[in-house]
Write a protein that holds these residues in place. Structure first.
Motif, PDB file in Angstrom:
ATOM      1  N   GLY A 133     -52.468  18.736 -30.313  1.00  0.00           N
ATOM      2  CA  GLY A 133     -52.187  17.456 -28.879  1.00  0.00           C
ATOM      3  C   GLY A 133     -51.180  17.078 -28.212  1.00  0.00           C
ATOM      4  N   GLY A 134     -50.098  18.618 -28.604  1.00  0.00           N
ATOM      5  CA  GLY A 134     -49.179  18.768 -27.669  1.00  0.00           C
ATOM      6  C   GLY A 134     -49.338  19.920 -26.727  1.00  0.00           C
ATOM      7  N   ALA A 135     -50.603  21.236 -27.514  1.00  0.00           N
ATOM      8  CA  ALA A 135     -51.002  21.296 -27.021  1.00  0.00           C
ATOM      9  C   ALA A 135     -51.474  21.626 -25.231  1.00  0.00           C
ATOM     10  CB  ALA A 135     -51.301  22.922 -27.280  1.00  0.00           C
ATOM     11  N   PHE A 136     -52.862  20.469 -25.810  1.00  0.00           N
ATOM     12  CA  PHE A 136     -53.472  19.463 -24.868  1.00  0.00           C
ATOM     13  C   PHE A 136     -52.499  18.961 -23.915  1.00  0.00           C
ATOM     14  CE2 PHE A 136     -56.516  16.321 -23.196  1.00  0.00           C
ATOM     15  CZ  PHE A 136     -57.386  17.308 -22.898  1.00  0.00           C
ATOM     16  N   VAL A 137     -51.954  18.003 -24.364  1.00  0.00           N
ATOM     17  CA  VAL A 137     -51.089  17.600 -22.832  1.00  0.00           C
ATOM     18  C   VAL A 137     -50.164  17.779 -22.235  1.00  0.00           C
ATOM     19  CG1 VAL A 137     -49.045  15.145 -22.923  1.00  0.00           C
ATOM     20  CG2 VAL A 137     -50.860  14.950 -24.568  1.00  0.00           C
ATOM     21  N   GLY A 138     -49.626  19.200 -22.746  1.00  0.00           N
ATOM     22  CA  GLY A 138     -48.820  20.498 -21.850  1.00  0.00           C
ATOM     23  C   GLY A 138     -49.709  21.061 -20.684  1.00  0.00           C
ATOM     24  N   ALA A 139     -50.623  21.321 -21.121  1.00  0.00           N
ATOM     25  CA  ALA A 139     -52.398  22.073 -20.086  1.00  0.00           C
ATOM     26  C   ALA A 139     -52.233  21.170 -19.870  1.00  0.00           C
ATOM     27  CB  ALA A 139     -53.541  22.504 -21.251  1.00  0.00           C
ATOM     28  N   LEU A 140     -52.443  19.706 -19.529  1.00  0.00           N
ATOM     29  CA  LEU A 140     -52.416  18.381 -18.368  1.00  0.00           C
ATOM     30  C   LEU A 140     -51.681  18.004 -17.895  1.00  0.00           C
ATOM     31  CD1 LEU A 140     -54.442  15.779 -20.560  1.00  0.00           C
ATOM     32  CD2 LEU A 140     -55.770  18.070 -18.699  1.00  0.00           C
ATOM     33  N   VAL A 141     -50.523  18.291 -17.654  1.00  0.00           N
ATOM     34  CA  VAL A 141     -49.203  18.596 -17.209  1.00  0.00           C
ATOM     35  C   VAL A 141     -48.904  19.732 -16.779  1.00  0.00           C
ATOM     36  CG1 VAL A 141     -46.979  18.012 -17.416  1.00  0.00           C
ATOM     37  CG2 VAL A 141     -47.823  16.730 -19.154  1.00  0.00           C
ATOM     38  N   ALA A 142     -49.185  20.701 -16.740  1.00  0.00           N
ATOM     39  CA  ALA A 142     -49.029  22.039 -15.891  1.00  0.00           C
ATOM     40  C   ALA A 142     -50.755  21.668 -14.660  1.00  0.00           C
ATOM     41  CB  ALA A 142     -49.698  22.817 -16.498  1.00  0.00           C
ATOM     42  N   PHE A 143     -51.771  21.513 -14.997  1.00  0.00           N
ATOM     43  CA  PHE A 143     -52.875  21.438 -14.607  1.00  0.00           C
ATOM     44  C   PHE A 143     -52.487  20.082 -13.474  1.00  0.00           C
ATOM     45  CE2 PHE A 143     -56.815  19.816 -13.189  1.00  0.00           C
ATOM     46  CZ  PHE A 143     -57.599  21.121 -12.222  1.00  0.00           C
ATOM     47  N   ALA A 144     -51.621  19.314 -13.634  1.00  0.00           N
ATOM     48  CA  ALA A 144     -51.239  18.018 -12.418  1.00  0.00           C
ATOM     49  C   ALA A 144     -50.411  18.885 -11.715  1.00  0.00           C
ATOM     50  CB  ALA A 144     -51.473  17.239 -13.054  1.00  0.00           C
ATOM     51  N   LEU A 145     -49.591  19.426 -12.327  1.00  0.00           N
ATOM     52  CA  LEU A 145     -48.492  20.607 -11.406  1.00  0.00           C
ATOM     53  C   LEU A 145     -48.654  21.061 -10.333  1.00  0.00           C
ATOM     54  CD1 LEU A 145     -45.673  21.219 -10.342  1.00  0.00           C
ATOM     55  CD2 LEU A 145     -44.954  22.138 -12.316  1.00  0.00           C
ATOM     56  N   VAL A 146     -50.079  21.867 -10.837  1.00  0.00           N
ATOM     57  CA  VAL A 146     -50.563  22.977  -9.873  1.00  0.00           C
ATOM     58  C   VAL A 146     -51.232  22.089  -8.525  1.00  0.00           C
ATOM     59  CG1 VAL A 146     -52.157  24.175  -9.350  1.00  0.00           C
ATOM     60  CG2 VAL A 146     -51.172  24.673 -11.725  1.00  0.00           C
ATOM     61  N   LEU A 147     -52.028  21.321  -8.857  1.00  0.00           N
ATOM     62  CA  LEU A 147     -52.778  19.734  -7.959  1.00  0.00           C
ATOM     63  C   LEU A 147     -52.007  19.592  -7.464  1.00  0.00           C
ATOM     64  CD1 LEU A 147     -55.354  18.519  -9.649  1.00  0.00           C
ATOM     65  CD2 LEU A 147     -55.770  20.470  -8.890  1.00  0.00           C
ATOM     66  N   PHE A 148     -50.627  19.183  -7.612  1.00  0.00           N
ATOM     67  CA  PHE A 148     -49.645  18.609  -6.307  1.00  0.00           C
ATOM     68  C   PHE A 148     -48.828  19.786  -5.881  1.00  0.00           C
ATOM     69  CE2 PHE A 148     -44.905  17.903  -5.550  1.00  0.00           C
ATOM     70  CZ  PHE A 148     -45.495  16.235  -5.413  1.00  0.00           C
ATOM     71  N   LEU A 149     -48.703  21.013  -5.973  1.00  0.00           N
ATOM     72  CA  LEU A 149     -48.408  21.960  -5.627  1.00  0.00           C
ATOM     73  C   LEU A 149     -49.106  22.339  -4.341  1.00  0.00           C
ATOM     74  CD1 LEU A 149     -46.019  23.543  -7.854  1.00  0.00           C
ATOM     75  CD2 LEU A 149     -45.364  22.495  -6.635  1.00  0.00           C
ATOM     76  N   ALA A 150     -51.124  22.029  -4.881  1.00  0.00           N
ATOM     77  CA  ALA A 150     -51.697  22.805  -3.964  1.00  0.00           C
ATOM     78  C   ALA A 150     -51.750  22.020  -2.466  1.00  0.00           C
ATOM     79  CB  ALA A 150     -52.657  23.292  -4.545  1.00  0.00           C
ATOM     80  N   ARG A 151     -52.204  20.169  -2.963  1.00  0.00           N
ATOM     81  CA  ARG A 151     -51.968  18.892  -1.966  1.00  0.00           C
ATOM     82  C   ARG A 151     -50.898  19.355  -1.007  1.00  0.00           C
ATOM     83  NH1 ARG A 151     -55.729  15.148  -1.605  1.00  0.00           N
ATOM     84  NH2 ARG A 151     -54.303  13.225  -0.370  1.00  0.00           N
ATOM     85  N   MET A 152     -49.758  19.677  -1.731  1.00  0.00           N
ATOM     86  CA  MET A 152     -47.975  19.518  -1.156  1.00  0.00           C
ATOM     87  C   MET A 152     -48.229  20.306   0.230  1.00  0.00           C
ATOM     88  SD  MET A 152     -46.490  16.463  -1.244  1.00  0.00           S
ATOM     89  CE  MET A 152     -44.985  17.368  -0.522  1.00  0.00           C
ATOM     90  N   SER A 153     -49.196  21.797  -0.202  1.00  0.00           N
ATOM     91  CA  SER A 153     -49.202  23.257   0.796  1.00  0.00           C
ATOM     92  C   SER A 153     -50.153  23.277   1.127  1.00  0.00           C
ATOM     93  CB  SER A 153     -48.515  24.060  -0.245  1.00  0.00           C
ATOM     94  OG  SER A 153     -49.591  24.598  -1.184  1.00  0.00           O
ATOM     95  N   GLY A 154     -51.041  21.989   1.263  1.00  0.00           N
ATOM     96  CA  GLY A 154     -53.031  21.933   1.936  1.00  0.00           C
ATOM     97  C   GLY A 154     -53.958  22.010   1.736  1.00  0.00           C
TER      98      GLY A 154
END
Length: 347
Positions: free
Chosen positions: A136-157
């Motif tokens: 469960g911790g691994a699943f939550v961590g994976a989703l947090v990492a992906f959310a960060l990637v989407l945020f960074l990608a959106r902020m940069s174009g």
């Protein structure tokens, strides 16, 4: 709704069907043989009897120890390995098409490193341990990492290149966090257990893990086969896909989110297993070509067979201590990837 691909000639379609059936039969045979491998003496006859008994077809006397080894230990492990190979292989094929990058795989989105951090936070720090558990911790961590990637990608174009760069940044960040938590807070026993999980392992999987991984892999296969023609269009660039009537932004986001969820679910059960999503799509392209209507099923079948055999060999190579599956996939995947690159250069 995805555009419909042009139909293939009947003779060619029959050839692909026969190839798929043959590969599927090889996959089933691989699972049955993998069950027999291990320290306990289990034969194919024992495997057959146990399976038919549990399916209610026969009532053949089988030793309780052999029944438990086959039904409760080795069969779930082989099925989880097969489902993991299917899911990660398909996700790799999708990522390489969406990002138009032959080196893309499911972990380029930082999912693996995020899952590792989540598992370490639960396993070492004990945060939410009773409610989440390591998976469960691994699943939550994976989703947090992906959310960060989407945020960074959106902020940069939001371009595909920016998604890759955001994934690299997230991977480095969460890898550093994982190393920091292990170095600062873990004792020797915790470090050994966590590191074994981080390298990938099917130890201790049960039928509930089989249900989860099989459902996730099947969903990934159905979704990607449905969008096969769209993935073909993405392979030629966003402008070509848009000219064919594809809503590029919406479809790309949906497929990226689906890929992330599939990878997160599989990684939460099996740990970080690399090179599956990177190498196997290239191997499938050598066999069936770049058409995703054939590439997706071929990658799924090759992934299942590959992971079953890697897990079986890893289990017996250094018995009684199993080799982490991630180490086995790297030892096989790196030479295979070098061979594929050399073949492409000659072509």
């Amino acid at each position: 709704m995805a555009p419909s691909p042009p139909s293939a000639p009947p003779s060619r379609r029959l050839r692909w069907i026969l190839l798929a059936v043959g590969t599927l039969a090889l996959g089933v045979f691989s699972v049955l043989v993998a069950i027999t491998l291990g320290p306990a003496n289990i034969s194919l006859v024992n495997v057959r009897d146990v399976l038919l008994n549990h399916l209610g077809v026969t009532d053949v006397p089988v030793k309780a120890s052999k029944d438990a080894i086959v039904w409760e230990e080795r069969l779930p492990r082989a099925l989880v390995a097969a489902a993991t190979g299917v899911g990660l292989g398909i996700c790799g094929a999708v990522m390489q098409s969406l990002l138009r990058n032959p080196l893309a795989d499911p972990f380029v989105l930082g999912i693996s490193s995020g899952a590792s951090t989540g598992a370490v936070v639960v396993g070492v720090l004990g945060v939410g341990g009773a409610a989440l558990g390591l998976s469960g911790g691994a699943f939550v961590g994976a989703l947090v990492a992906f959310a960060l990637v989407l945020f960074l990608a959106r902020m940069s174009g939001g371009s595909t290149d920016r998604v890759v760069l955001a994934g690299v940044a997230a991977t480095q960040l969460f890898s550093a966090l994982t190393s920091f938590v292990i170095f600062a807070f873990a004792d020797s026993d915790e470090t050994r257990g966590v590191m074994f999980w981080l390298l990938g392992s099917f130890e201790g999987v049960r039928w509930n893990d089989v249900a989860l991984c099989a459902a996730v892999a099947a969903l990934a296969a159905i979704l990607c086969c449905w969008y096969a023609f769209v993935l073909d269009a993405f392979s030629f660039g966003n402008s070509v896909a848009s000219s064919l009537g594809v809503d590029v932004r919406r479809v790309r986001l949906a497929l990226l989110v689906g890929t992330a969820l599939v990878t997160a679910a599989l990684v939460s059960v099996a740990g970080a297993i690399g090179f599956v999503g990177l190498v196997l799509p290239h191997a499938a392209r050598l066999l069936v070509g770049p058409n995703h209507a054939r590439l997706i099923p071929a990658t799924a079948l090759i992934g299942a067979i590959f992971m079953v055999w890697v897990d079986a060999v890893s289990r017996v190579a250094f018995a009684p201590t199993p080799l982490p599956v991630g180490v086995g996939t790297a030892l096989v995947g790196v030479p295979a990837f070098i061979a594929i690159m050399a073949r492409g250069r000659r072509a």
